[in-house]
Design an enzyme around this catalytic site. Structure first.
Site, mmCIF file in Angstrom:
data_model
loop_
_atom_site.group_PDB
_atom_site.id
_atom_site.type_symbol
_atom_site.label_atom_id
_atom_site.label_comp_id
_atom_site.label_asym_id
_atom_site.label_seq_id
_atom_site.Cartn_x
_atom_site.Cartn_y
_atom_site.Cartn_z
ATOM 1 N N GLU A 138 38.137 57.384 -15.265
ATOM 2 C CA GLU A 138 39.565 57.186 -15.516
ATOM 3 C C GLU A 138 39.911 57.888 -16.810
ATOM 4 O O GLU A 138 39.286 57.623 -17.825
ATOM 5 C CB GLU A 138 39.899 55.705 -15.733
ATOM 6 C CG GLU A 138 39.442 54.754 -14.683
ATOM 7 C CD GLU A 138 39.868 53.321 -15.014
ATOM 8 O OE1 GLU A 138 40.991 52.958 -14.663
ATOM 9 O OE2 GLU A 138 39.071 52.583 -15.617
ATOM 10 N N GLU A 183 43.764 41.432 -18.111
ATOM 11 C CA GLU A 183 42.828 41.169 -17.008
ATOM 12 C C GLU A 183 41.396 41.285 -17.498
ATOM 13 O O GLU A 183 41.024 42.277 -18.112
ATOM 14 C CB GLU A 183 43.064 42.191 -15.884
ATOM 15 C CG GLU A 183 42.037 42.067 -14.777
ATOM 16 C CD GLU A 183 42.075 43.218 -13.775
ATOM 17 O OE1 GLU A 183 43.162 43.773 -13.538
ATOM 18 O OE2 GLU A 183 41.011 43.531 -13.243
ATOM 19 N N SER A 228 38.522 40.503 -11.617
ATOM 20 C CA SER A 228 39.178 40.517 -10.311
ATOM 21 C C SER A 228 38.205 39.955 -9.299
ATOM 22 O O SER A 228 36.997 40.190 -9.395
ATOM 23 C CB SER A 228 39.546 41.936 -9.886
ATOM 24 O OG SER A 228 40.714 42.366 -10.526
HETATM 25 P P1 ATP Z 1 42.585 47.502 -14.954
HETATM 26 O O1 ATP Z 1 43.710 47.323 -13.990
HETATM 27 O O2 ATP Z 1 42.691 46.637 -16.155
HETATM 28 O O3 ATP Z 1 42.290 48.932 -15.272
HETATM 29 P P2 ATP Z 1 40.954 47.194 -12.643
HETATM 30 O O4 ATP Z 1 41.747 46.215 -11.854
HETATM 31 O O5 ATP Z 1 41.041 48.623 -12.330
HETATM 32 O O6 ATP Z 1 41.259 46.979 -14.213
HETATM 33 P P3 ATP Z 1 38.587 46.167 -11.377
HETATM 34 O O7 ATP Z 1 38.298 47.272 -10.442
HETATM 35 O O8 ATP Z 1 39.282 44.965 -10.863
HETATM 36 O O9 ATP Z 1 39.409 46.753 -12.625
HETATM 37 O O10 ATP Z 1 37.226 45.811 -12.127
HETATM 38 C C1 ATP Z 1 36.800 44.476 -12.405
HETATM 39 C C2 ATP Z 1 36.726 44.232 -13.887
HETATM 40 O O11 ATP Z 1 35.964 45.243 -14.535
HETATM 41 C C3 ATP Z 1 38.063 44.271 -14.612
HETATM 42 O O12 ATP Z 1 38.721 43.039 -14.504
HETATM 43 C C4 ATP Z 1 37.647 44.582 -16.028
HETATM 44 O O13 ATP Z 1 37.179 43.415 -16.685
HETATM 45 C C5 ATP Z 1 36.476 45.500 -15.840
HETATM 46 N N1 ATP Z 1 36.873 46.903 -15.949
HETATM 47 C C6 ATP Z 1 37.429 47.671 -14.992
HETATM 48 N N2 ATP Z 1 37.656 48.922 -15.414
HETATM 49 C C7 ATP Z 1 37.233 48.953 -16.700
HETATM 50 C C8 ATP Z 1 37.188 49.974 -17.688
HETATM 51 N N3 ATP Z 1 37.608 51.210 -17.427
HETATM 52 N N4 ATP Z 1 36.682 49.673 -18.906
HETATM 53 C C9 ATP Z 1 36.235 48.423 -19.155
HETATM 54 N N5 ATP Z 1 36.243 47.421 -18.273
HETATM 55 C C10 ATP Z 1 36.742 47.673 -17.045
HETATM 56 MG MG MG Z 2 41.257 44.396 -11.151
#
Ligand code: ATP
Ligand code: MG
Length: 434
Positions: A214, A357, A360
């Site tokens: 990302e 967040e 999830s």
């Molecule tokens: P966000 O919307 O905040 O970018 P996400 O919904 O894309 O997060 P998920 O795919 O739901 O993230 O991933 C589960 C968890 O992993 C998230 O709740 C977060 O705690 C962690 N996480 C996700 N992406 C990242 C990142 N780029 N850096 C650090 N932690 C992350």
């Molecule tokens: Mg999420």
């Protein structure tokens, strides 16, 4: 046999002590000089009255550059001038490794150093007790997480981090060269966790790196983080998963507050343990709160950073730190989430910690035909996922789980300003070293 000694610490025999550490500071006051030596436990004063210390030794010790690694042996004397209540009058010393001058950054200087400089010189930054304490707390936190899940019968697993396909597909995948074909770094263990639900390993967890390509330059996104994932089978609904997360988080917060007292003191923080049960808001309620707070979100829109923050502020006003947001629109959630039939929603949830967040999760779609239909709806080709789908064709129990970014949890728990503070060597779009 050599005595077992703690790394860099004190050993005392008949009033003679040997201390090992870094030279933090030297003050020369004419007839007397003081050297402050630091190890991982704290500092100790080496007192050198010019008349009582061998001239060569005096000359050596008083000229050492700051942050040199040394061992100093001497007589232990009671002292009401030092915080330890004792000081050492040196009789011999060994210089292990002299520090270069000038230092890339100070350790005790009270000047603000930019985060980039700190991260470029992380080895030096970590010599600050208040920085090192964060990582001692992180280590304790992982220990507590493991205790909490093991108590509940979870088995620790390790799933591949190099794979032919990603869990969510698409843009967030880092491609790597795997001999003569492309492969991807795991963005989550999602598919493997679910495959394991068909095996009788009914409750599993993994704590491992996750990679996300990302390009977000925020204080909460990095391209490599540690994900704590859990998955449990034979569930009736997603609420069982939420109850499990709540129990784990409560165990971690309570435990860290207790075990991490010394480290928390070093960084000047306390941990507040929220009352249980954690409130559950629905996505629709949150949308309303966000729009009342000035946003113009439509049903189905992502709450986004702003929306999450407005909801967080509304909860904070009620004294609530941790809360679930449930029933997201199925459209906003990945293919593996179960739809709430007859509604546009799904059996999914996030756990938010003061407006951000941290997790999830949800109940997964375990019915083969429905799962394939959801994949197609999301524009994915089921054939690309046959290794995953096969596990759903021969008896898959209902199941659900979660993913928690452990650095996000730590950062919120300690109220740190940036996720990079909770990662030794962070990776983001512009940082790949050290
Ligand atoms: P966000 O919307 O905040 O970018 P996400 O919904 O894309 O997060 P998920 O795919 O739901 O993230 O991933 C589960 C968890 O992993 C998230 O709740 C977060 O705690 C962690 N996480 C996700 N992406 C990242 C990142 N780029 N850096 C650090 N932690 C992350
Ligand atoms: Mg999420």
């Amino acid at each position: 046999m050599a005595a077992i000694k703690d790394s860099g610490s004190i050993s005392v025999e008949d009033g003679v002590a040997t201390v090992r550490g870094w030279v933090q500071d030297i003050r020369n006051m004419g007839g007397i000089s003081f050297l402050t030596l630091r190890d991982r436990h704290g500092t100790i004063q080496i007192t050198m009255p010019k008349k009582k210390v061998d001239p060569d030794l005096f000359g050596l010790l008083t000229k050492l550059p700051r942050e040199t690694a040394v061992s100093i042996t001497g007589d232990v004397k009671a002292s009401n001038q030092t915080s330890l209540g004792l000081e050492i009058i040196p009789t011999s010393a060994e210089v292990y490794s002299e520090a270069g001058v000038p230092l890339p950054m100070g350790v005790i200087d009270k000047v603000n150093v930019e985060m980039d400089t700190r991260l470029n010189n992380r080895f030096m930054d970590l010599r600050k007790p208040e920085i090192r304490a964060i990582f001692e707390l992180k280590s304790m936190m992982v220990g507590l997480i493991e205790e909490a899940v093991r108590k509940n019968g979870f088995v620790q697993v390790y799933t591949p981090k190099i794979s032919a396909a990603g869990a969510e597909g698409g843009a967030e995948l880092f491609q790597v060269q795997y001999f003569d074909r492309p492969a991807y770094l795991a963005q989550s263990p999602q598919l493997y966790k679910q495959i394991l639900m068909s095996t009788g390993l009914d409750r599993i967890f993994e704590i491992a790196p996750a990679f996300r390509a990302e390009r977000s330059n925020t204080n909460r996104h990095v391209t490599e983080f540690i994900s704590f994932d859990g998955e449990m089978s034979w569930i009736e609904n997603e609420e069982e998963v939420m109850a499990m997360i709540e129990e784990i988080i409560d165990y971690v917060l309570t435990g860290l507050k207790e075990r991490g007292r010394k480290q928390l003191e070093a960084i000047g923080k306390d941990i507040s343990v929220p009352a249980r049960p954690y409130p559950v808001l629905t996505y629709s309620e949150c949308l309303k709160i966000a729009n009342e707070g000035g946003l113009g979100l439509k049903d189905g829109d992502d709450l986004g950073t702003e929306g999450e923050k407005i909801v967080g502020d509304a909860m904070a006003a009620k004294g609530i730190d941790l809360y679930f947001i449930a029933e997201y629109p199925e459209e906003a959630k990945p293919f593996y989430i179960m739809e709430k039939d007859g509604t546009p929603y799904s059996f999914s949830f996030d756990l938010d910690y003061r407006g951000q967040e941290i997790s999830s999760g949800g109940q997964r779609e375990h019915r083969y035909d429905r799962l394939v239909a959801r994949m197609e709806k999301k524009g994915l080709n089921p054939e690309d996922f046959s290794f995953y789908l096969d596990a759903f064709r021969y008896g898959m129990p209902p199941h659900g789980g979660w993913g928690i970014g452990i650095e996000r949890l730590l950062v919120k728990m300690l109220d740190l300003p940036n996720i990079r503070e909770a990662i030794l060597f962070p990776r983001d779009p512009s940082r790949l070293s050290p």
